[in-house]
Design a protein around this motif. Sequence first.
Motif, PDB file in Angstrom:
ATOM      1  N   SER A  47      -6.117  14.428  -8.383  1.00 55.55           N
ATOM      2  CA  SER A  47      -5.802  15.484  -7.417  1.00 55.55           C
ATOM      3  C   SER A  47      -4.370  15.973  -7.573  1.00 55.55           C
ATOM      4  O   SER A  47      -3.828  16.650  -6.689  1.00 55.55           O
ATOM      5  CB  SER A  47      -6.013  14.956  -5.998  1.00 55.55           C
TER       6      SER A  47
ATOM      7  N   ILE B 228      -6.733  14.609   0.781  1.00 52.27           N
ATOM      8  CA  ILE B 228      -7.340  15.067  -0.477  1.00 52.27           C
ATOM      9  C   ILE B 228      -8.705  15.657  -0.108  1.00 52.27           C
ATOM     10  O   ILE B 228      -9.439  15.084   0.708  1.00 52.27           O
ATOM     11  CB  ILE B 228      -7.535  13.891  -1.467  1.00 52.27           C
TER      12      ILE B 228
ATOM     13  N   ASP C 204       7.451   8.563  -8.670  1.00 52.63           N
ATOM     14  CA  ASP C 204       6.112   8.983  -8.245  1.00 52.63           C
ATOM     15  C   ASP C 204       6.079   9.227  -6.736  1.00 52.63           C
ATOM     16  O   ASP C 204       6.869   8.661  -5.981  1.00 52.63           O
ATOM     17  CB  ASP C 204       5.090   7.902  -8.628  1.00 52.63           C
ATOM     18  N   GLU C 205       5.101  10.081  -6.351  1.00 52.45           N
ATOM     19  CA  GLU C 205       5.028  10.438  -4.926  1.00 52.45           C
ATOM     20  C   GLU C 205       4.472   9.307  -4.063  1.00 52.45           C
ATOM     21  O   GLU C 205       4.849   9.129  -2.923  1.00 52.45           O
ATOM     22  CB  GLU C 205       4.116  11.669  -4.758  1.00 52.45           C
ATOM     23  N   VAL C 206       3.513   8.586  -4.639  1.00 51.88           N
ATOM     24  CA  VAL C 206       2.844   7.533  -3.865  1.00 51.88           C
ATOM     25  C   VAL C 206       2.977   6.208  -4.597  1.00 51.88           C
ATOM     26  O   VAL C 206       2.946   6.168  -5.830  1.00 51.88           O
ATOM     27  CB  VAL C 206       1.344   7.887  -3.697  1.00 51.88           C
TER      28      VAL C 206
ATOM     29  N   LEU D   5      -6.081   9.945  -6.647  1.00 47.69           N
ATOM     30  CA  LEU D   5      -4.830  10.675  -6.370  1.00 47.69           C
ATOM     31  C   LEU D   5      -4.372  11.435  -7.613  1.00 47.69           C
ATOM     32  O   LEU D   5      -4.010  12.606  -7.549  1.00 47.69           O
ATOM     33  CB  LEU D   5      -3.743   9.720  -5.885  1.00 47.69           C
ATOM     34  N   GLU D   6      -4.406  10.754  -8.743  1.00 48.01           N
ATOM     35  CA  GLU D   6      -3.928  11.413  -9.968  1.00 48.01           C
ATOM     36  C   GLU D   6      -4.817  12.593 -10.354  1.00 48.01           C
ATOM     37  O   GLU D   6      -4.317  13.620 -10.810  1.00 48.01           O
ATOM     38  CB  GLU D   6      -3.820  10.391 -11.100  1.00 48.01           C
TER      39      GLU D   6
ATOM     40  N   VAL E 245      -1.575  14.133  -7.687  1.00 50.93           N
ATOM     41  CA  VAL E 245      -0.533  13.345  -7.002  1.00 50.93           C
ATOM     42  C   VAL E 245      -0.091  12.212  -7.934  1.00 50.93           C
ATOM     43  O   VAL E 245      -0.930  11.431  -8.404  1.00 50.93           O
ATOM     44  CB  VAL E 245      -1.087  12.729  -5.690  1.00 50.93           C
ATOM     45  N   SER E 246       1.202  12.116  -8.203  1.00 55.44           N
ATOM     46  CA  SER E 246       1.647  11.039  -9.101  1.00 55.44           C
ATOM     47  C   SER E 246       1.730   9.726  -8.332  1.00 55.44           C
ATOM     48  O   SER E 246       2.043   9.687  -7.148  1.00 55.44           O
ATOM     49  CB  SER E 246       2.992  11.389  -9.728  1.00 55.44           C
ATOM     50  N   CYS E 247       1.452   8.654  -9.046  1.00 56.68           N
ATOM     51  CA  CYS E 247       1.214   7.395  -8.359  1.00 56.68           C
ATOM     52  C   CYS E 247       1.754   6.201  -9.141  1.00 56.68           C
ATOM     53  O   CYS E 247       1.466   6.056 -10.325  1.00 56.68           O
ATOM     54  CB  CYS E 247      -0.311   7.291  -8.298  1.00 56.68           C
TER      55      CYS E 247
END
Length: 488
Positions: free
Chosen positions: A129, A312, A169-171, A126-127, A131-133
């Motif tokens: 890509s 993703i 974070d988003e996720v 995710l990161e 996306v913050s996690c």
Amino acid sequence: MKLEHLIEEFETEIEDKSMRKDITIQGIADSSMDVEKDFVFVAIKGFNADGHSFIEQAIQRGACAVVGEEAISNSSIPYIRVENSRKALGVIANKFYGSPSKDKLLIGVTGTNGKTTTSYLLKHILEESGVSCSMIGTIQNVINGEVTQCVNTTPNSLVLHELLSKSRDEVIIMEVSSHGLTQHRVEGLKFDYCLFTNLYHDHLDYHASMEEYFRAKSLLFDKLKAHGQAIVNTDSFWGEKLSARLQDKGKRPYTIDESEDSDLRLLNFNLENSTITVKDNNELIHICSPLSGVHNMYNVAMAYATAKHLKIAKERILKAIYEFTGVDGRFEVFQQDNGTTVVVDYAHTPDAIFHCLRTARLCGAKRVLHVFGFRGDRDPTKRREMLSITSELSDHYILTVDDLNTVSHKEMIETLKSLSDTFGNEKGAVVSDRTLAIKQALDQSESGDWIVITGKGHEKYQQNYDLPAESDKDTIMYLNNMKKRLLE
Ligand SMILES: CC(=O)N[C@H]1[C@@H](OP(=O)(O)OP(=O)(O)OC[C@H]2O[C@@H](n3ccc(=O)[nH]c3=O)[C@H](O)[C@@H]2O)O[C@H](CO)[C@@H](O)[C@@H]1O[C@H](C)C(=O)N[C@@H](C)C(=O)N[C@H](CCC(=O)O)C(=O)O
Ligand SMILES: Nc1ncnc2c1ncn2[C@@H]1O[C@H](COP(=O)(O)OP(=O)(O)OP(=O)(O)O)[C@@H](O)[C@H]1O
């Protein structure tokens, strides 16, 4: 937040109606020692202590209300009686922190083994890509990139809601243990994705049977959002059972196994070049990962499937998996100058040991030397199976001390000797000091041998040992440095 707002979910009445319900709450605590002025104290009947006996202490420290299960008369502050205090803690923590999981994409990972590895790999994908996690789990918690240490794999609901409320974070990926589920630590949360890795013999000191252990794990899937998705490894009886259970409830799980009718079919494992071929929507995909072992291929498949659900792009996922360097203490390899391969791994279940030793064999080990032990105060019923597996798959095993917890060193050594005599074979030995057990394995090793050290993985030692080292990895480094110095 006003007390009456905080407790509006409970049907129960405040015991003394003359008490002020409009008081403003400054915080919540489930330990009397954490109570401050105008906190609500939640009294929990625990495994070691009973929070109800600390109510007076909580009041003295400034508690303005107490939530508890027992009937209490003449309380000097509002007392809210509930059926289950642990559950109530989740309900009020959720309220106090403003339902922090509501706007987050929440992924829960459960199963006996593979939770941490799958979570780390997914976070990495995710990161990479963009996306913050956030991540909550066994090794550490990471919120907004900031690392904090943890006591439990799944923190209690109060800590959990506080962590979630801090996260920007988003996720959020969290490991959810069976203890966490039965102790209502995830009360108040609804998940977008729930992942099931596997179920093996473990924790039968806590759960009465495998069936009960399974039921505990299944509780996570009752917490899926209405449009949430379950992703289930169905390669075993328990995975299939979970899938059937979900279907009975009108859910359509996404399944991963080696059969033709699974959603993601695992077709071929090539351990030599660490590649797994999967069939995804009639497309054959080769996933290459530096992680060793068939067990890790399943973790890779699980992370791949989840990332695909999160939209993703396939190429990004494959690149991120290829670049993932692994998890601290999970089949971590240390090549030795004499041609021996040393592995440090967190395996502490029979099945995990099976996977590690088999991986060493499949990687072409000339001989496999296994160093391991049993944790004091933890499920003793798995020890016999662990010994049988090492007797079969290793050429020589050294039984040694793992965390003693409350068990004495002497008692543990006696247990090790007796178990080794009864269920081991002549290839085994007991060495009472863990660092010396590792030294002995290294001293005995020759080029082409694999030494597999299991049990502690990333963790620091609880006990002091003869060699000045704090972990298995430290011990290996120390011994290597010592050897170098002797050669100089
Ligand atoms: C056996 C067990 O699961 N215990 C967990 C449980 O503790 P407990 O509530 O029963 O604690 P207790 O000491 O009896 O105290 C009862 C109550 O009195 C309160 N108290 C106590 C003393 C005092 O002076 N004042 C006071 O108010 C305590 O704050 C508590 O609320 O609830 C606590 C808060 O959620 C957990 O931290 C604690 O985990 C202990 C540390 C633990 O080791 N648990 C392991 C078994 C565990 O949960 N492991 C799983 C991972 C398993 C896996 O490998 O898959 C995990 O998620 O970590
Ligand atoms: N998918 C899997 N199947 C079987 N064994 C596995 C799998 N993944 C990891 N293992 C084994 O389990 C050990 C622990 O892995 P990991 O930390 O990823 O799992 P976990 O579920 O978080 O474990 P724990 O609950 O003990 O913290 C690994 O070191 C490895 O030996």
